[in-house]
Design a protein around this motif. Structure first.
Motif, PDB file in Angstrom:
ATOM      1  N   GLY A  32       0.775  -1.240   0.000  1.00 39.23           N
ATOM      2  CA  GLY A  32       0.000   0.000   0.000  1.00 39.23           C
ATOM      3  C   GLY A  32       0.799   1.278   0.000  1.00 39.23           C
ATOM      4  O   GLY A  32       0.221   2.362   0.158  1.00 39.23           O
ATOM      5  N   ARG A  33       2.120   1.214  -0.173  1.00 40.35           N
ATOM      6  CA  ARG A  33       2.900   2.440  -0.172  1.00 40.35           C
ATOM      7  C   ARG A  33       4.061   2.347  -1.156  1.00 40.35           C
ATOM      8  O   ARG A  33       4.546   1.265  -1.489  1.00 40.35           O
ATOM      9  CB  ARG A  33       3.442   2.753   1.231  1.00 40.35           C
ATOM     10  N   VAL A  34       4.501   3.536  -1.610  1.00 42.24           N
ATOM     11  CA  VAL A  34       5.653   3.618  -2.498  1.00 42.24           C
ATOM     12  C   VAL A  34       6.913   3.655  -1.645  1.00 42.24           C
ATOM     13  O   VAL A  34       7.051   4.500  -0.747  1.00 42.24           O
ATOM     14  CB  VAL A  34       5.581   4.872  -3.384  1.00 42.24           C
ATOM     15  N   GLY A  35       7.833   2.757  -1.908  1.00 39.03           N
ATOM     16  CA  GLY A  35       9.049   2.664  -1.116  1.00 39.03           C
ATOM     17  C   GLY A  35      10.105   3.658  -1.555  1.00 39.03           C
ATOM     18  O   GLY A  35       9.872   4.516  -2.422  1.00 39.03           O
ATOM     19  N   PRO A  36      11.312   3.544  -0.998  1.00 38.65           N
ATOM     20  CA  PRO A  36      12.400   4.461  -1.349  1.00 38.65           C
ATOM     21  C   PRO A  36      12.949   4.170  -2.746  1.00 38.65           C
ATOM     22  O   PRO A  36      12.915   3.040  -3.224  1.00 38.65           O
ATOM     23  CB  PRO A  36      13.453   4.179  -0.278  1.00 38.65           C
ATOM     24  N   VAL A  37      13.464   5.205  -3.379  1.00 36.04           N
ATOM     25  CA  VAL A  37      14.124   5.056  -4.674  1.00 36.04           C
ATOM     26  C   VAL A  37      15.529   4.521  -4.441  1.00 36.04           C
ATOM     27  O   VAL A  37      16.260   5.020  -3.584  1.00 36.04           O
ATOM     28  CB  VAL A  37      14.183   6.407  -5.412  1.00 36.04           C
ATOM     29  N   ILE A  38      15.916   3.502  -5.199  1.00 37.46           N
ATOM     30  CA  ILE A  38      17.241   2.899  -5.029  1.00 37.46           C
ATOM     31  C   ILE A  38      17.916   2.748  -6.391  1.00 37.46           C
ATOM     32  O   ILE A  38      17.231   2.660  -7.426  1.00 37.46           O
ATOM     33  CB  ILE A  38      17.162   1.525  -4.333  1.00 37.46           C
ATOM     34  N   PRO A  39      19.262   2.716  -6.418  1.00 37.96           N
ATOM     35  CA  PRO A  39      19.969   2.492  -7.691  1.00 37.96           C
ATOM     36  C   PRO A  39      19.691   1.078  -8.201  1.00 37.96           C
ATOM     37  O   PRO A  39      19.410   0.163  -7.426  1.00 37.96           O
ATOM     38  CB  PRO A  39      21.446   2.660  -7.316  1.00 37.96           C
ATOM     39  N   THR A  40      19.801   0.904  -9.497  1.00 34.75           N
ATOM     40  CA  THR A  40      19.597  -0.421 -10.080  1.00 34.75           C
ATOM     41  C   THR A  40      20.563  -0.640 -11.221  1.00 34.75           C
ATOM     42  O   THR A  40      20.982   0.312 -11.900  1.00 34.75           O
ATOM     43  CB  THR A  40      18.154  -0.596 -10.580  1.00 34.75           C
ATOM     44  N   ASP A  41      20.949  -1.880 -11.418  1.00 32.94           N
ATOM     45  CA  ASP A  41      21.810  -2.270 -12.528  1.00 32.94           C
ATOM     46  C   ASP A  41      20.912  -2.657 -13.699  1.00 32.94           C
ATOM     47  O   ASP A  41      20.337  -3.749 -13.720  1.00 32.94           O
ATOM     48  CB  ASP A  41      22.710  -3.427 -12.118  1.00 32.94           C
ATOM     49  N   ILE A  42      20.777  -1.751 -14.673  1.00 34.69           N
ATOM     50  CA  ILE A  42      19.862  -1.980 -15.795  1.00 34.69           C
ATOM     51  C   ILE A  42      20.219  -3.259 -16.556  1.00 34.69           C
ATOM     52  O   ILE A  42      19.335  -4.015 -16.979  1.00 34.69           O
ATOM     53  CB  ILE A  42      19.878  -0.767 -16.754  1.00 34.69           C
ATOM     54  N   LEU A  43      21.517  -3.515 -16.733  1.00 36.91           N
ATOM     55  CA  LEU A  43      21.929  -4.706 -17.475  1.00 36.91           C
ATOM     56  C   LEU A  43      21.458  -5.981 -16.781  1.00 36.91           C
ATOM     57  O   LEU A  43      21.206  -6.995 -17.429  1.00 36.91           O
ATOM     58  CB  LEU A  43      23.447  -4.725 -17.637  1.00 36.91           C
ATOM     59  N   GLU A  44      21.327  -5.915 -15.453  1.00 34.01           N
ATOM     60  CA  GLU A  44      20.873  -7.086 -14.707  1.00 34.01           C
ATOM     61  C   GLU A  44      19.354  -7.145 -14.616  1.00 34.01           C
ATOM     62  O   GLU A  44      18.738  -8.180 -14.897  1.00 34.01           O
ATOM     63  CB  GLU A  44      21.479  -7.058 -13.305  1.00 34.01           C
ATOM     64  N   THR A  45      18.729  -6.039 -14.198  1.00 31.24           N
ATOM     65  CA  THR A  45      17.283  -6.058 -13.959  1.00 31.24           C
ATOM     66  C   THR A  45      16.463  -6.145 -15.243  1.00 31.24           C
ATOM     67  O   THR A  45      15.336  -6.632 -15.223  1.00 31.24           O
ATOM     68  CB  THR A  45      16.857  -4.806 -13.169  1.00 31.24           C
ATOM     69  N   LEU A  46      17.032  -5.670 -16.352  1.00 28.73           N
ATOM     70  CA  LEU A  46      16.324  -5.754 -17.632  1.00 28.73           C
ATOM     71  C   LEU A  46      16.968  -6.783 -18.561  1.00 28.73           C
ATOM     72  O   LEU A  46      16.830  -6.713 -19.783  1.00 28.73           O
ATOM     73  CB  LEU A  46      16.286  -4.375 -18.313  1.00 28.73           C
ATOM     74  N   ALA A  47      17.647  -7.761 -17.973  1.00 26.02           N
ATOM     75  CA  ALA A  47      18.325  -8.794 -18.766  1.00 26.02           C
ATOM     76  C   ALA A  47      17.340  -9.622 -19.577  1.00 26.02           C
ATOM     77  O   ALA A  47      17.734 -10.244 -20.580  1.00 26.02           O
ATOM     78  CB  ALA A  47      19.152  -9.691 -17.846  1.00 26.02           C
ATOM     79  N   TRP A  48      16.070  -9.639 -19.162  1.00 23.92           N
ATOM     80  CA  TRP A  48      15.077 -10.428 -19.904  1.00 23.92           C
ATOM     81  C   TRP A  48      14.945  -9.961 -21.354  1.00 23.92           C
ATOM     82  O   TRP A  48      14.570 -10.740 -22.234  1.00 23.92           O
ATOM     83  CB  TRP A  48      13.719 -10.377 -19.206  1.00 23.92           C
ATOM     84  N   GLN A  49      15.273  -8.688 -21.606  1.00 23.21           N
ATOM     85  CA  GLN A  49      15.219  -8.203 -22.983  1.00 23.21           C
ATOM     86  C   GLN A  49      16.281  -8.855 -23.860  1.00 23.21           C
ATOM     87  O   GLN A  49      16.154  -8.873 -25.090  1.00 23.21           O
ATOM     88  CB  GLN A  49      15.377  -6.678 -22.998  1.00 23.21           C
ATOM     89  N   ARG A  50      17.320  -9.388 -23.227  1.00 27.97           N
ATOM     90  CA  ARG A  50      18.377 -10.099 -23.961  1.00 27.97           C
ATOM     91  C   ARG A  50      18.212 -11.613 -23.852  1.00 27.97           C
ATOM     92  O   ARG A  50      19.104 -12.375 -24.224  1.00 27.97           O
ATOM     93  CB  ARG A  50      19.757  -9.703 -23.418  1.00 27.97           C
ATOM     94  N   GLY A  51      17.088 -12.055 -23.288  1.00 33.82           N
ATOM     95  CA  GLY A  51      16.837 -13.487 -23.157  1.00 33.82           C
ATOM     96  C   GLY A  51      17.561 -14.130 -21.997  1.00 33.82           C
ATOM     97  O   GLY A  51      17.858 -15.329 -22.033  1.00 33.82           O
ATOM     98  N   GLN A  52      17.843 -13.334 -20.935  1.00 30.22           N
ATOM     99  CA  GLN A  52      18.571 -13.864 -19.790  1.00 30.22           C
ATOM    100  C   GLN A  52      17.842 -13.583 -18.487  1.00 30.22           C
ATOM    101  O   GLN A  52      17.088 -12.602 -18.364  1.00 30.22           O
ATOM    102  CB  GLN A  52      19.980 -13.247 -19.704  1.00 30.22           C
ATOM    103  N   LEU A  53      18.085 -14.441 -17.513  1.00 31.45           N
ATOM    104  CA  LEU A  53      17.698 -14.210 -16.123  1.00 31.45           C
ATOM    105  C   LEU A  53      18.967 -14.252 -15.294  1.00 31.45           C
ATOM    106  O   LEU A  53      19.700 -15.243 -15.342  1.00 31.45           O
ATOM    107  CB  LEU A  53      16.719 -15.279 -15.640  1.00 31.45           C
ATOM    108  N   ILE A  54      19.244 -13.175 -14.547  1.00 37.21           N
ATOM    109  CA  ILE A  54      20.462 -13.086 -13.756  1.00 37.21           C
ATOM    110  C   ILE A  54      20.097 -13.029 -12.279  1.00 37.21           C
ATOM    111  O   ILE A  54      19.323 -12.162 -11.856  1.00 37.21           O
ATOM    112  CB  ILE A  54      21.291 -11.845 -14.143  1.00 37.21           C
ATOM    113  N   PHE A  55      20.644 -13.949 -11.503  1.00 33.86           N
ATOM    114  CA  PHE A  55      20.393 -13.986 -10.057  1.00 33.86           C
ATOM    115  C   PHE A  55      21.724 -13.909  -9.319  1.00 33.86           C
ATOM    116  O   PHE A  55      22.647 -14.666  -9.619  1.00 33.86           O
ATOM    117  CB  PHE A  55      19.661 -15.274  -9.662  1.00 33.86           C
TER     118      PHE A  55
END
Length: 325
Positions: free
Chosen positions: A235-258
């Motif tokens: 029910g609430r918007v959390g804090p803004v945090i940095p993100t690694d686009i290459l990792e979090t959007l890896a699905w666009q390249r056909g990958q899942l990174i954990f």
């Protein structure tokens, strides 16, 4: 188990019905719990319809349930026909979990079909789809995603019914571009960002420009800039945090990174790319840590990787359902 209601008001009626069904079929269900269930069932037509649908699903599972039982006995005849201290209860729990897993699998499929019917565009598990709207904006739907589009003279509105999509927005100051999960909203004029919906939660990742994320009418919008993300949870918007686009959007390249993720979270994500479900039967496995890069075109490879690295066992009940224990 104490005689308290197994479902939560925050759960959907379908989830509550599943929880009640499992509890009512337990060996130690109490009379008080049965009365609580009757009150819940009569509380609303939505509750009654959800539970009646669950009963219908169970009827359809009678034959598969017998096949599960036969397979367990065939694969482990010594345990099925000869008392072995400490082993028989485990086999019974596995068989019970198998039957419940089949119920959960089918109960998930029904709302998916309804969401597809409501949507303008949707994808099946393991598939992606790119759509160019009339305003020039480009939408890329990830696996198992459904969304509805409404373009008007005053705004461009997208309702994300389920799943995850990436939006490359064509600038138009007179028509803001808004993506909503039905509660929270992400607003952009000209930018690129992804939105992922999980139940009632929403995650926004910005790869270009700035996005305003808000929930409700009283809170000020949260600004999310390039290479940042924000989550809407509980029910609430959390804090803004940095993100690694290459990792979090890896699905666009056909990958899942954990990177050191709990197995439960990894399996939840991998299931989005399968037509069926992988389910963790042994609760002790859920917090085991997993790292790796996987091909979204071969989600079943995750099972092989988990079995090798974590030394766990698996059972395929069908082409769609895999149990880890």
């Amino acid at each position: 188990m104490p005689s308290t209601q197994p479902s939560s008001p925050k759960q959907s009626a379908s989830d509550q019905a599943t929880a009640w069904f499992a509890r009512l079929h337990a060996d130690d269900v109490t009379a008080a719990e049965q009365e609580q269930f009757k009150s819940w069932y009569r509380e609303s037509q939505q509750h009654a319809q959800a539970y009646d649908k669950m009963l219908l699903l169970w009827d359809r599972l009678e034959a598969p349930g017998k096949r599960v039982n036969a397979r367990v006995e065939a694969e482990q005849p010594a345990l099925a026909h000869r008392p072995v201290p400490g082993k028989q209860p485990y086999i019974r729990r596995l068989m019970a979990a198998s039957a419940l897993a089949l119920v959960v699998l089918l109960s998930y499929q029904l709302p998916v079909h309804y969401q597809n019917w409501q949507s303008d565009y949707y994808t099946a598990p393991g598939k992606q789809l790119t759509v160019v709207l009339n305003d020039g904006s480009r939408l890329t739907l990830n696996t198992d995603t459904a969304l509805a589009v409404n373009l008007s003279d005053s705004q461009r509105s997208i309702e994300l019914l389920r799943g995850e999509a990436y939006f490359q927005v064509s600038p138009d100051k007179n028509r803001p571009f808004i993506v909503s999960n039905g509660i929270a909203k992400a607003r952009a004029v000209g930018t690129a960002f992804s939105v992922k919906k999980t139940d009632e939660d929403m995650q926004v990742i910005v790869s270009e420009g700035t996005v305003e994320v808000s929930a409700g009418k009283t809170d000020a919008p949260t600004l999310v800039h390039i290479n940042q993300q924000v989550d809407y949870q509980q029910g609430r918007v959390g804090p803004v945090i940095p993100t690694d686009i290459l990792e979090t959007l890896a699905w666009q390249r056909g990958q899942l990174i954990f990177k050191r993720q709990p197995l439960a979270r990894v399996i939840t994500e991998v299931n989005r790319y399968r037509s069926g479900q992988i389910m963790i039967i042994n609760p002790k496995l859920k917090e085991r840590v997993v790292s790796g890069v996987f091909d979204t075109a071969d989600p079943n490879a995750v099972v092989d990787g988990v079995k090798t690295t974590l030394k766990v066992s698996s059972m395929n009940l069908s082409n769609q359902l895999v149990l880890l224990y």
